[in-house]
Design a protein around this motif. Sequence first.
Motif, PDB file in Angstrom:
ATOM      1  N   SER A   1       0.831  -1.200   0.000  1.00  0.00           N
ATOM      2  CA  SER A   1       0.000   0.000   0.000  1.00  0.00           C
ATOM      3  C   SER A   1       0.872   1.260   0.000  1.00  0.00           C
ATOM      4  CB  SER A   1      -0.899  -0.057   1.239  1.00  0.00           C
ATOM      5  OG  SER A   1      -1.596   1.119   1.381  1.00  0.00           O
TER       6      SER A   1
ATOM      7  N   MET B   1       2.363   1.639  -3.418  1.00  0.00           N
ATOM      8  CA  MET B   1       1.397   2.181  -4.389  1.00  0.00           C
ATOM      9  C   MET B   1       1.274   3.680  -4.245  1.00  0.00           C
ATOM     10  SD  MET B   1      -1.853  -0.323  -4.925  1.00  0.00           S
ATOM     11  CE  MET B   1      -2.193  -0.623  -3.221  1.00  0.00           C
ATOM     12  N   ARG B   2       1.200   4.149  -2.995  1.00  0.00           N
ATOM     13  CA  ARG B   2       1.044   5.596  -2.779  1.00  0.00           C
ATOM     14  C   ARG B   2       2.300   6.350  -3.202  1.00  0.00           C
ATOM     15  NH1 ARG B   2      -1.242   3.878   2.003  1.00  0.00           N
ATOM     16  NH2 ARG B   2       0.579   4.560   3.184  1.00  0.00           N
TER      17      ARG B   2
ATOM     18  N   ALA C   1       2.628   6.366  -7.050  1.00  0.00           N
ATOM     19  CA  ALA C   1       1.602   7.215  -7.682  1.00  0.00           C
ATOM     20  C   ALA C   1       1.926   8.685  -7.455  1.00  0.00           C
ATOM     21  CB  ALA C   1       0.221   6.875  -7.125  1.00  0.00           C
ATOM     22  N   ARG C   2       2.410   9.027  -6.263  1.00  0.00           N
ATOM     23  CA  ARG C   2       2.730  10.438  -5.970  1.00  0.00           C
ATOM     24  C   ARG C   2       3.900  10.919  -6.810  1.00  0.00           C
ATOM     25  NH1 ARG C   2       1.840  10.557   0.587  1.00  0.00           N
ATOM     26  NH2 ARG C   2      -0.276   9.738   0.466  1.00  0.00           N
TER      27      ARG C   2
ATOM     28  N   HIS D   1       5.365   4.913 -12.530  1.00  0.00           N
ATOM     29  CA  HIS D   1       4.055   4.279 -12.627  1.00  0.00           C
ATOM     30  C   HIS D   1       4.138   2.791 -12.967  1.00  0.00           C
ATOM     31  CE1 HIS D   1       0.280   6.198 -11.841  1.00  0.00           C
ATOM     32  NE2 HIS D   1      -0.271   5.155 -12.414  1.00  0.00           N
TER      33      HIS D   1
ATOM     34  N   HIS E   1       4.264   1.324  -9.827  1.00  0.00           N
ATOM     35  CA  HIS E   1       2.896   1.345  -9.273  1.00  0.00           C
ATOM     36  C   HIS E   1       2.171   0.062  -9.715  1.00  0.00           C
ATOM     37  CE1 HIS E   1      -0.613   3.391  -7.572  1.00  0.00           C
ATOM     38  NE2 HIS E   1      -1.302   3.209  -8.679  1.00  0.00           N
TER      39      HIS E   1
ATOM     40  N   ILE F   1       0.471  -2.768  -7.401  1.00  0.00           N
ATOM     41  CA  ILE F   1      -0.956  -3.115  -7.540  1.00  0.00           C
ATOM     42  C   ILE F   1      -1.090  -4.643  -7.597  1.00  0.00           C
ATOM     43  CG2 ILE F   1      -2.931  -3.078  -9.135  1.00  0.00           C
ATOM     44  CD1 ILE F   1      -1.970  -0.270 -10.004  1.00  0.00           C
TER      45      ILE F   1
ATOM     46  N   GLY G   1      -8.096   2.202 -15.442  1.00  0.00           N
ATOM     47  CA  GLY G   1      -6.686   2.271 -15.017  1.00  0.00           C
ATOM     48  C   GLY G   1      -5.782   1.504 -15.968  1.00  0.00           C
TER      49      GLY G   1
ATOM     50  N   ALA H   1      -5.102   3.471 -18.960  1.00  0.00           N
ATOM     51  CA  ALA H   1      -4.116   4.534 -18.690  1.00  0.00           C
ATOM     52  C   ALA H   1      -2.697   3.961 -18.722  1.00  0.00           C
ATOM     53  CB  ALA H   1      -4.403   5.178 -17.343  1.00  0.00           C
ATOM     54  N   PHE H   2      -2.539   2.740 -18.211  1.00  0.00           N
ATOM     55  CA  PHE H   2      -1.202   2.113 -18.272  1.00  0.00           C
ATOM     56  C   PHE H   2      -0.788   1.883 -19.727  1.00  0.00           C
ATOM     57  CE2 PHE H   2      -1.681   0.772 -13.756  1.00  0.00           C
ATOM     58  CZ  PHE H   2      -0.475   1.291 -13.315  1.00  0.00           C
TER      59      PHE H   2
ATOM     60  N   PHE I   1      -5.651  10.574 -13.098  1.00  0.00           N
ATOM     61  CA  PHE I   1      -5.063  11.167 -11.888  1.00  0.00           C
ATOM     62  C   PHE I   1      -6.113  12.002 -11.157  1.00  0.00           C
ATOM     63  CE2 PHE I   1      -0.567  10.733 -13.539  1.00  0.00           C
ATOM     64  CZ  PHE I   1      -0.078  10.082 -12.422  1.00  0.00           C
TER      65      PHE I   1
ATOM     66  N   THR J   1      -8.943  10.010  -9.552  1.00  0.00           N
ATOM     67  CA  THR J   1      -8.444   9.214  -8.419  1.00  0.00           C
ATOM     68  C   THR J   1      -8.239  10.122  -7.205  1.00  0.00           C
ATOM     69  OG1 THR J   1      -7.265   7.766  -9.957  1.00  0.00           O
ATOM     70  CG2 THR J   1      -6.623   7.615  -7.664  1.00  0.00           C
TER      71      THR J   1
ATOM     72  N   ILE K   1     -10.292  10.403  -3.510  1.00  0.00           N
ATOM     73  CA  ILE K   1      -9.657  10.286  -2.187  1.00  0.00           C
ATOM     74  C   ILE K   1      -9.913  11.570  -1.385  1.00  0.00           C
ATOM     75  CG2 ILE K   1      -7.523   9.782  -0.919  1.00  0.00           C
ATOM     76  CD1 ILE K   1      -6.388   8.486  -3.431  1.00  0.00           C
TER      77      ILE K   1
ATOM     78  N   TYR L   1      -5.941  15.693   0.546  1.00  0.00           N
ATOM     79  CA  TYR L   1      -5.706  15.529  -0.890  1.00  0.00           C
ATOM     80  C   TYR L   1      -6.213  16.694  -1.729  1.00  0.00           C
ATOM     81  CZ  TYR L   1      -3.828  10.845  -0.483  1.00  0.00           C
ATOM     82  OH  TYR L   1      -3.019   9.781  -0.192  1.00  0.00           O
TER      83      TYR L   1
HETATM   84  C1  HEM Z   1      -5.580  -1.198 -12.752  1.00  0.00           C
HETATM   85  C2  HEM Z   1      -5.235   0.039 -12.461  1.00  0.00           C
HETATM   86  C3  HEM Z   1      -5.011   0.580 -11.067  1.00  0.00           C
HETATM   87  C4  HEM Z   1      -5.318   0.059  -9.836  1.00  0.00           C
HETATM   88  C5  HEM Z   1      -6.002  -1.243  -9.498  1.00  0.00           C
HETATM   89  C6  HEM Z   1      -4.845   1.018  -8.845  1.00  0.00           C
HETATM   90  C7  HEM Z   1      -4.939   0.837  -7.487  1.00  0.00           C
HETATM   91  C8  HEM Z   1      -4.593   1.772  -6.560  1.00  0.00           C
HETATM   92  C9  HEM Z   1      -4.805   1.630  -5.124  1.00  0.00           C
HETATM   93  C10 HEM Z   1      -5.422   0.386  -4.448  1.00  0.00           C
HETATM   94  C11 HEM Z   1      -4.376   2.746  -4.534  1.00  0.00           C
HETATM   95  C12 HEM Z   1      -4.468   3.105  -3.040  1.00  0.00           C
HETATM   96  C13 HEM Z   1      -3.250   2.731  -2.270  1.00  0.00           C
HETATM   97  C14 HEM Z   1      -3.524   2.892  -0.773  1.00  0.00           C
HETATM   98  O1  HEM Z   1      -3.899   3.994  -0.360  1.00  0.00           O
HETATM   99  O2  HEM Z   1      -3.363   1.921  -0.062  1.00  0.00           O
HETATM  100  C15 HEM Z   1      -3.909   3.633  -5.581  1.00  0.00           C
HETATM  101  C16 HEM Z   1      -3.429   4.892  -5.383  1.00  0.00           C
HETATM  102  C17 HEM Z   1      -3.288   5.812  -6.387  1.00  0.00           C
HETATM  103  N1  HEM Z   1      -3.265   5.566  -7.736  1.00  0.00           N
HETATM  104 FE1  HEM Z   1      -3.522   3.764  -8.614  1.00  0.00          FE
HETATM  105  N2  HEM Z   1      -4.287   2.087  -9.505  1.00  0.00           N
HETATM  106  C18 HEM Z   1      -4.375   1.870 -10.847  1.00  0.00           C
HETATM  107  C19 HEM Z   1      -3.917   2.696 -11.838  1.00  0.00           C
HETATM  108  C20 HEM Z   1      -3.617   4.023 -11.644  1.00  0.00           C
HETATM  109  C21 HEM Z   1      -3.367   4.974 -12.701  1.00  0.00           C
HETATM  110  C22 HEM Z   1      -3.347   4.632 -14.188  1.00  0.00           C
HETATM  111  C23 HEM Z   1      -3.144   6.175 -12.096  1.00  0.00           C
HETATM  112  C24 HEM Z   1      -2.832   7.513 -12.694  1.00  0.00           C
HETATM  113  C25 HEM Z   1      -2.783   7.785 -13.974  1.00  0.00           C
HETATM  114  C26 HEM Z   1      -3.225   5.976 -10.665  1.00  0.00           C
HETATM  115  C27 HEM Z   1      -3.057   6.955  -9.730  1.00  0.00           C
HETATM  116  C28 HEM Z   1      -3.125   6.755  -8.382  1.00  0.00           C
HETATM  117  C29 HEM Z   1      -3.033   7.832  -7.411  1.00  0.00           C
HETATM  118  C30 HEM Z   1      -2.850   9.321  -7.710  1.00  0.00           C
HETATM  119  C31 HEM Z   1      -3.131   7.234  -6.150  1.00  0.00           C
HETATM  120  C32 HEM Z   1      -3.138   7.953  -4.801  1.00  0.00           C
HETATM  121  C33 HEM Z   1      -1.781   7.956  -4.170  1.00  0.00           C
HETATM  122  C34 HEM Z   1      -1.859   8.541  -2.774  1.00  0.00           C
HETATM  123  O3  HEM Z   1      -2.600   8.019  -1.937  1.00  0.00           O
HETATM  124  O4  HEM Z   1      -1.192   9.523  -2.537  1.00  0.00           O
HETATM  125  N3  HEM Z   1      -3.479   4.643 -10.439  1.00  0.00           N
HETATM  126  N4  HEM Z   1      -4.027   2.993  -6.786  1.00  0.00           N
END
Ligand code: HEM
Length: 195
Positions: free
Chosen positions: A37, A40-41, A44-45, A85, A88, A92, A111, A114-115, A152, A155, A159, A166
């Motif tokens: 987790s 991922m954060r 993504a950041r 990413h 990321h 995931i 998502g 986007a990838f 972005f 998402t 949050i 955020y």
């Molecule tokens: C299959 C595609 C994706 C899945 C399943 C996924 C899943 C996740 C999950 C579960 C989190 C939360 C992590 C946590 O707080 O524990 C997260 C955070 C995030 N994801 Fe992804 N994501 C995917 C694709 C993407 C894409 C393509 C982008 C942007 C273009 C993105 C941007 C973000 C952002 C901005 C966060 C927030 C980070 C933060 O908490 O500061 N994600 N993602």
Amino acid sequence: MKSQSAPAKYLIFATVIVALVLPLSLATDMAAQDYASFGMRLTARLSAAFFLLAYVARPLLELTGVGRQLVRHRRYLGLAAALAHTVHAWFIYDYFRIIGESIEPLVLIGGGGAFIALWLMALTSNNASQRWLGANWQRLHRFGMHYLWLIFFQTLLGIALVNAAYWPAVAAFGLAALLRLRAWQARRKRASAAA
Ligand code: HEM
């Protein structure tokens, strides 16, 4: 696109690698799920920060005259975002493997798309692809930029609705889109004045 100055591009890659590797190697005492987790954060950041710089580079320069270096190194900012990413994507996979759940179909499509856009953009971020694809290169990169912005933004907005910390990130992405809109309007105005 002009060739990039070597030190600046290596600096961009070194920054993203250090910013990924350092926190991840210091946080190894976490439980596996928390670590995934956190990963991922973090990824993504980092990706959001590099993406935002690449996204605003040209409109910022056009509207204010500031940011020539950002425009010069936009390709490497984009590649740094793609690198972060891609990690990321790994987290995931790891996170959903650990919790034993599958990704919701809508998230997977939005998502996952986007990838694909991001990876296509990264693979074609070189002079040879740019020449080979011609006008389609512009189409791919313009569409990809806006699509990634949308993912972005939605998402972060999702949050922010439950975590007020955020809102600044949502505002930064909103302002970036306004900047691009303003630059586009100014370009149209100049084109119609010249016609
Ligand atoms: C299959 C595609 C994706 C899945 C399943 C996924 C899943 C996740 C999950 C579960 C989190 C939360 C992590 C946590 O707080 O524990 C997260 C955070 C995030 N994801 Fe992804 N994501 C995917 C694709 C993407 C894409 C393509 C982008 C942007 C273009 C993105 C941007 C973000 C952002 C901005 C966060 C927030 C980070 C933060 O908490 O500061 N994600 N993602």
